[in-house]
Motif scaffolding. Structure first.
Motif, short mmCIF file in Angstrom:
data_model
loop_
_atom_site.label_atom_id
_atom_site.label_comp_id
_atom_site.label_asym_id
_atom_site.label_seq_id
_atom_site.Cartn_x
_atom_site.Cartn_y
_atom_site.Cartn_z
N GLY A 190 0.87 -1.29 0.31
CA GLY A 190 0.06 0.03 0.32
C GLY A 190 0.90 1.13 0.00
O GLY A 190 0.50 2.42 0.32
N LYS A 227 -4.10 7.26 0.19
CA LYS A 227 -4.78 6.43 1.44
C LYS A 227 -6.66 6.64 1.35
O LYS A 227 -7.35 5.40 1.27
N ARG A 279 -6.94 2.93 -0.66
CA ARG A 279 -7.06 2.39 0.42
C ARG A 279 -8.56 2.27 0.62
O ARG A 279 -9.23 0.67 1.33
N GLU A 284 -10.89 0.34 -1.01
CA GLU A 284 -10.44 -0.82 -1.80
C GLU A 284 -10.50 -0.84 -2.82
O GLU A 284 -10.44 -1.98 -3.49
N TYR A 290 -3.64 0.14 -5.76
CA TYR A 290 -2.64 1.02 -5.22
C TYR A 290 -1.92 1.09 -6.32
O TYR A 290 -1.60 0.47 -7.41
#
Length: 355
Positions: free
Chosen positions: A52, A181, A184, A187, A190
C-alpha cells in the motif's frame, strides 16, 4: 542528431528519488533551447502494491537492478552511445535516502568514466523544467503548482536554474498521498490516483460535501491540508458501512476528487493573480488527473492566465526532467557539482545544484 562535439550538448539525466528508475537524454541547442531525445523509465510500483505504499529498501534494490538497462534503453532510443554524452545530471534530493544514493553513485561513475561534468540537481525543479521539453522556454517569471505523491507546493519561478521560491505547501499529506489513502479506504488498487480518477468519471462530484482544508479567512492563503479530507472520507465510509448501506464508490471518488481539485486550482489561480503572474505550470504525477487539469484550465481561462501542462508521461518521475534541469544550469553557466556530492533527502527547493 548531434554527437559529442557537434552543434549541441547532450545531457544524460538519472532519476531515482522514489520508485521509478529514470534515464533521459536531452540536447542543449546553441540557441539555449532544450530538446528531448529519449526517456526510459523502469518502475517498481508493482513490488510495492501489496504494502500500500513505497518500501524504501525494495525501491533501492530495484534501482540497482534497473539502472544500467534503463540507461542503455535511453541511449538506444536516442540512437547514440555513452561517448556522445557531454554531461550527467542526477537527482541529489529530495527523496528517499537509499534510492537517491543509488542514482547519485551511478551518476558519479558515469561522469568520472566519461570525463564530463556532473550536476546533482533538485528533483522538484525537474517537474518544472520538464515543461520546457514540450512547451518551449518558460516566461521570465511564472508560478508552478507541483502536485505529486510526496509534494504539494506552489512555487514562484524566475528561471529554473536561477531563483525558485516556495510560497505555499502542504502542512500534512501531499495530494497524491491522500489519493493513495482514500483508495485504500475504498479498496481500490495502489497507486490510488488512476483508479479514483476512473471511478470518479461515473460519479456525482456534488453528491457528498467533503471539506476543503485551509480555506477559512484566517487560514494560510497558499498552504494546503488534505489530512482532514482523508479523515472525512474514512468517517463517511465507516458510517455508511455501519448502517449496512452499499458504498457509492463513484460518488465518493468524484466528491473527494472535486474537493482536492477545487482547493488546488483555487489557491493556484489566486496566488498567480496576487503575484501578477500570467503563466501557471501544472506539474507532478497528480497533474495527469483529468479533473485537476480540466478545472485548472477552466479557472485559468477565466482569470486570463496561460496554463502549461506537460503530457502525462512527463508529469510522473522520469530522467528526462532531470536532464532538462542539467541542460538549463549548463546554459546559465552554473558550476558543476564535485564528485564528492552526497544525496540530500531533505534538499530545499531553493537549492538548484548540490556541491
Amino acid at each position: 542528431m548531434s554527437a559529442k562535439g557537434g552543434p549541441g550538448r547532450i545531457v544524460l539525466g538519472i532519476e531515482t528519488s522514489c520508485d521509478e528508475t529514470g534515464a533521459g537524454l536531452v540536447r542543449l541547442e546553441p540557441d539555449g533551447s532544450v530538446r528531448l531525445l529519449a526517456d526510459a523509465v523502469a518502475s517498481s510500483v508493482d513490488e510495492h502494491a501489496r504494502f500500500g505504499g513505497v518500501v524504501p529498501e525494495i525501491a533501492s534494490r530495484a534501482h540497482l537492478e534497473a539502472m544500467e538497462p534503463t540507461v542503455r534503453r535511453a541511449l538506444d532510443e536516442a540512437g547514440i552511445g555513452l561517448a556522445d554524452v557531454d554531461a550527467v545530471a542526477v537527482t541529489a534530493g529530495p527523496g528517499l535516502a537509499g534510492a537517491l544514493m543509488v542514482g547519485v553513485s551511478a551518476a558519479k561513475a558515469y561522469a568520472a568514466a566519461l570525463g564530463v561534468p556532473l550536476y546533482g540537481v533538485n528533483h522538484l525543479l525537474g517537474h518544472v523544467a520538464v515543461d520546457t521539453l514540450e512547451n518551449g522556454p518558460l516566461p521570465r517569471h511564472c508560478l508552478a503548482l507541483l502536485v505529486s505523491g510526496g509534494h504539494t507546493q506552489l512555487l514562484s519561478v524566475s528561471g529554473v536554474a536561477e531563483e525558485v521560491t516556495e510560497i505555499g505547501s502542504t502542512i500534512d499529506d501531499a495530494a497524491g498521498e491522500a489519493y493513495d489513502k482514500v483508495a485504500r479506504i475504498l479498496e481500490l488498487p495502489y497507486p490510488g490516483g488512476p483508479p479514483i480518477d476512473k471511478a470518479a468519471r461515473e460519479g456525482d462530484p456534488e453528491a457528498i460535501a467533503f471539506p476543503r482544508g485551509l480555506t477559512g479567512p484566517r487560514d494560510p492563503k497558499f498552504d494546503f491540508s488534505f489530512s482532514g479530507l482523508k479523515t472525512a472520507v474514512a468517517r463517511w465510509v465507516e458510517q455508511a458501512r455501519d448502517a449496512g448501506r452499499q458504498l457509492p464508490i463513484a460518488d465518493i471518488a468524484a466528491s473527494f476528487q472535486e474537493a482536492v481539485a477545487d482547493v488546488l486550482t483555487d489557491k493556484a489561480v489566486r496566488a498567480a493573480t496576487e503575484l501578477g503572474l500570467d503563466t501557471l505550470v501544472l506539474s507532478g504525477g497528480v497533474a495527469a488527473n483529468s479533473r485537476l487539469s480540466a478545472l485548472a484550465g477552466q479557472r485559468c481561462a477565466e482569470a486570463g492566465i496561460t496554463l502549461r501542462v506537460p503530457r502525462p508521461r512527463l508529469c510522473t518521475d522520469n530522467g528526462a526532467m532531470i536532464a532538462a534541469v542539467g541542460a538549463h544550469v549548463m546554459a546559465t553557466g552554473v558550476e558543476p557539482s564535485s564528485l564528492g556530492i552526497s544525496a540530500d533527502p531533505g534538499m530545499p527547493v531553493s537549492t538548484v545544484v548540490a556541491y
